[in-house]
Motif scaffolding. Structure first.
Motif, PDB file in Angstrom:
ATOM      1  N   LEU A 108       0.791  -1.380   0.020  1.00 47.75           N
ATOM      2  CA  LEU A 108       0.000  -0.020   0.043  1.00 47.75           C
ATOM      3  C   LEU A 108       0.797   1.329   0.065  1.00 47.75           C
ATOM      4  N   PRO A 109       0.242   2.453  -0.389  1.00 50.86           N
ATOM      5  CA  PRO A 109       1.077   3.605  -0.114  1.00 50.86           C
ATOM      6  C   PRO A 109       1.312   3.820   1.124  1.00 50.86           C
ATOM      7  N   GLY A 110       2.169   4.859   1.739  1.00 50.82           N
ATOM      8  CA  GLY A 110       2.608   5.130   2.895  1.00 50.82           C
ATOM      9  C   GLY A 110       1.124   5.624   3.577  1.00 50.82           C
ATOM     10  N   MET A 111       0.835   5.183   4.873  1.00 48.19           N
ATOM     11  CA  MET A 111      -0.218   5.610   5.619  1.00 48.19           C
ATOM     12  C   MET A 111      -0.362   6.907   5.937  1.00 48.19           C
ATOM     13  N   VAL A 112      -1.480   7.403   6.041  1.00 41.55           N
ATOM     14  CA  VAL A 112      -1.773   8.656   6.593  1.00 41.55           C
ATOM     15  C   VAL A 112      -1.433   9.985   5.467  1.00 41.55           C
ATOM     16  N   TYR A 113      -0.093   9.756   5.255  1.00 39.98           N
ATOM     17  CA  TYR A 113       0.147  10.737   4.275  1.00 39.98           C
ATOM     18  C   TYR A 113      -0.291  10.833   2.973  1.00 39.98           C
ATOM     19  N   LYS A 114      -0.907  11.550   2.279  1.00 41.21           N
ATOM     20  CA  LYS A 114      -1.228  11.517   0.914  1.00 41.21           C
ATOM     21  C   LYS A 114      -0.237  11.948   0.074  1.00 41.21           C
ATOM     22  N   ASP A 116       2.146  12.511  -3.462  1.00 41.59           N
ATOM     23  CA  ASP A 116       1.856  13.041  -4.775  1.00 41.59           C
ATOM     24  C   ASP A 116       2.564  11.872  -5.727  1.00 41.59           C
ATOM     25  N   THR A 117       2.417  11.864  -7.111  1.00 43.20           N
ATOM     26  CA  THR A 117       2.951  10.619  -7.795  1.00 43.20           C
ATOM     27  C   THR A 117       4.255  10.460  -7.471  1.00 43.20           C
ATOM     28  N   ARG A 118       5.000  11.409  -7.767  1.00 41.24           N
ATOM     29  CA  ARG A 118       6.578  11.198  -7.760  1.00 41.24           C
ATOM     30  C   ARG A 118       6.946  10.453  -6.304  1.00 41.24           C
ATOM     31  N   TYR A 138      -1.715  -2.346  -4.164  1.00 38.54           N
ATOM     32  CA  TYR A 138      -2.831  -2.324  -3.954  1.00 38.54           C
ATOM     33  C   TYR A 138      -3.161  -0.831  -4.342  1.00 38.54           C
ATOM     34  N   ASN A 139      -4.173  -0.630  -5.192  1.00 35.93           N
ATOM     35  CA  ASN A 139      -4.473   0.951  -5.518  1.00 35.93           C
ATOM     36  C   ASN A 139      -5.982   1.018  -5.031  1.00 35.93           C
ATOM     37  N   ASN A 140      -6.076   1.803  -4.033  1.00 36.92           N
ATOM     38  CA  ASN A 140      -7.592   1.999  -3.143  1.00 36.92           C
ATOM     39  C   ASN A 140      -7.619   3.411  -2.980  1.00 36.92           C
ATOM     40  N   PRO A 141      -7.760   4.345  -4.144  1.00 33.16           N
ATOM     41  CA  PRO A 141      -7.810   5.822  -3.886  1.00 33.16           C
ATOM     42  C   PRO A 141      -9.069   6.417  -2.995  1.00 33.16           C
ATOM     43  N   ILE A 142     -10.175   5.394  -2.914  1.00 36.23           N
ATOM     44  CA  ILE A 142     -11.159   6.049  -2.258  1.00 36.23           C
ATOM     45  C   ILE A 142     -10.956   5.948  -0.437  1.00 36.23           C
ATOM     46  N   VAL A 143     -10.165   4.996  -0.150  1.00 32.10           N
ATOM     47  CA  VAL A 143      -9.891   4.965   1.017  1.00 32.10           C
ATOM     48  C   VAL A 143      -8.581   5.590   1.282  1.00 32.10           C
ATOM     49  N   TYR A 144      -7.476   5.479   0.765  1.00 33.47           N
ATOM     50  CA  TYR A 144      -6.091   5.885   0.964  1.00 33.47           C
ATOM     51  C   TYR A 144      -5.867   7.186   0.418  1.00 33.47           C
ATOM     52  N   GLY A 145      -6.597   7.582  -0.542  1.00 40.13           N
ATOM     53  CA  GLY A 145      -6.429   9.157  -0.932  1.00 40.13           C
ATOM     54  C   GLY A 145      -5.506   9.451  -1.825  1.00 40.13           C
ATOM     55  N   VAL A 146      -4.760   8.085  -2.454  1.00 41.07           N
ATOM     56  CA  VAL A 146      -3.673   8.172  -3.323  1.00 41.07           C
ATOM     57  C   VAL A 146      -4.015   7.216  -4.503  1.00 41.07           C
ATOM     58  N   ASP A 147      -4.025   7.684  -5.501  1.00 41.22           N
ATOM     59  CA  ASP A 147      -4.697   7.244  -6.519  1.00 41.22           C
ATOM     60  C   ASP A 147      -3.574   7.006  -7.640  1.00 41.22           C
TER      61      ASP A 147
END
Length: 307
Positions: A108-114, A116-118, A138-147
């Protein structure tokens, strides 16, 4: 035939079971795994959202992975969620999971911090290079705010260990976009329970599912019907299942799935705070949904006999 048999089929997002005092209940977690294996699931996702990853201490996460490896062995691939606050922690976790003998990672992306693409791409590349394990993004922009957009995955194609995508954007059009943009470079998983039929029609290799914890046999049969192109039969089973599959998209999906496990005798509703067990009218409503499903449960033997 799936493009990559290792990454194909039904991969339940296994719940982590707890005792009444909130301590880990590893024997009960192993029992859940054994039950899923008997139902014929094709892989296991440990410590995803349903596994309450972010509610566990670092040593508890490692204990859960070791317990899963002990009971599942090499029967099916064991994938661990990587849900950490920093890239350094995620990288260390990847190394530890490899030492334990886990077969792959769902990062997953890093938690809490949204990010940017880079920043997002740097996180995934760094974690991918921390171990030799194959990785599902795991791409879940709805929950984690990172798309991570379909075109952005092209920037990760050079990382050999990044092999799969769990698409949970709630937009099944992205399945076709990913095929058109990247061909067979990535194995594709549906990560939204109530979009699995639609996603299968568009071409996916697997399904990461929460409600499989409650109805494992039905999930496997549904997947088999979809893979066989028997959509008329699959639609009947899907329509029975869909009111429950909708629960996978709610904020309280963990509570909703765990109470379902309790209703059918496959686990406990116990969750760790800040989550709390359901109460009042909400609890009664969700239990009633499961009881209705049990009352109208399809006869899987007839579907299997027709195969």
């Amino acid at each position: 035939m799936p493009r990559n048999p290792f990454w194909s089929g039904v991969f339940p997002a296994v719940t982590t079971q707890f005792n009444a005092d909130n301590s880990l209940n590893l024997p009960a977690t192993q029992q859940s795994i054994e039950r899923l294996l008997r139902a014929g699931v094709h892989g296991l996702i440990m410590l995803g959202t349903c596994g309450e990853n972010c509610s566990l201490l670092p040593e508890e996460k490692r204990a859960v992975l070791a317990a899963a490896k002990e009971v599942a062995g090499a029967k099916v691939p064991i994938i661990s969620g990587v849900s950490e606050y920093t890239t350094a922690l995620a990288s260390q976790y990847a190394k530890d999971a490899q030492k334990i003998g886990i077969d792959g990672l769902m990062v997953l992306p890093g938690m809490v911090y949204k990010s940017d693409t880079r920043e997002t791409l740097t996180h995934f590349r760094t974690v991918a290079r921390a171990s030799d394990l194959p990785i599902m993004i795991y791409n879940n922009p709805i929950v984690y705010g990172v798309d991570i957009k379909p075109e952005t995955f092209g920037e990760l194609a050079g990382e050999k260990t990044i092999v799969a995508i769990k698409e949970s954007s709630d937009d099944p059009r992205r399945i076709t976009d990913l095929h058109n943009l990247h061909g067979d470079r990535f194995t594709l998983f549906c990560g939204v329970d109530d979009l699995v039929l639609e996603s299968a029609a568009l071409g996916i290799d697997g399904w990461v599912s929460g409600l499989t914890d409650v109805f494992p046999e039905e999930s496997v049969v549904l997947w088999d019907l979809l893979q066989a192109g028997r959509f008329a039969e699959a639609r009947g089973l899907y329509r029975w299942f869909t009111p429950l599959l909708h629960l996978d998209t709610k904020i309280k999906l963990v509570q909703y799935i765990k109470i379902g496990q309790q209703v059918v005798g496959l686990g406990s509703e116990k969750v760790r705070p800040p989550r709390l067990e359901l109460d009042g009218a909400e609890r009664a409503e969700i239990i009633a949904m499961y009881e209705t499903a049990l009352k109208n449960r399809p006869q899987l033997g007839k579907l299997n006999a027709a195969q």
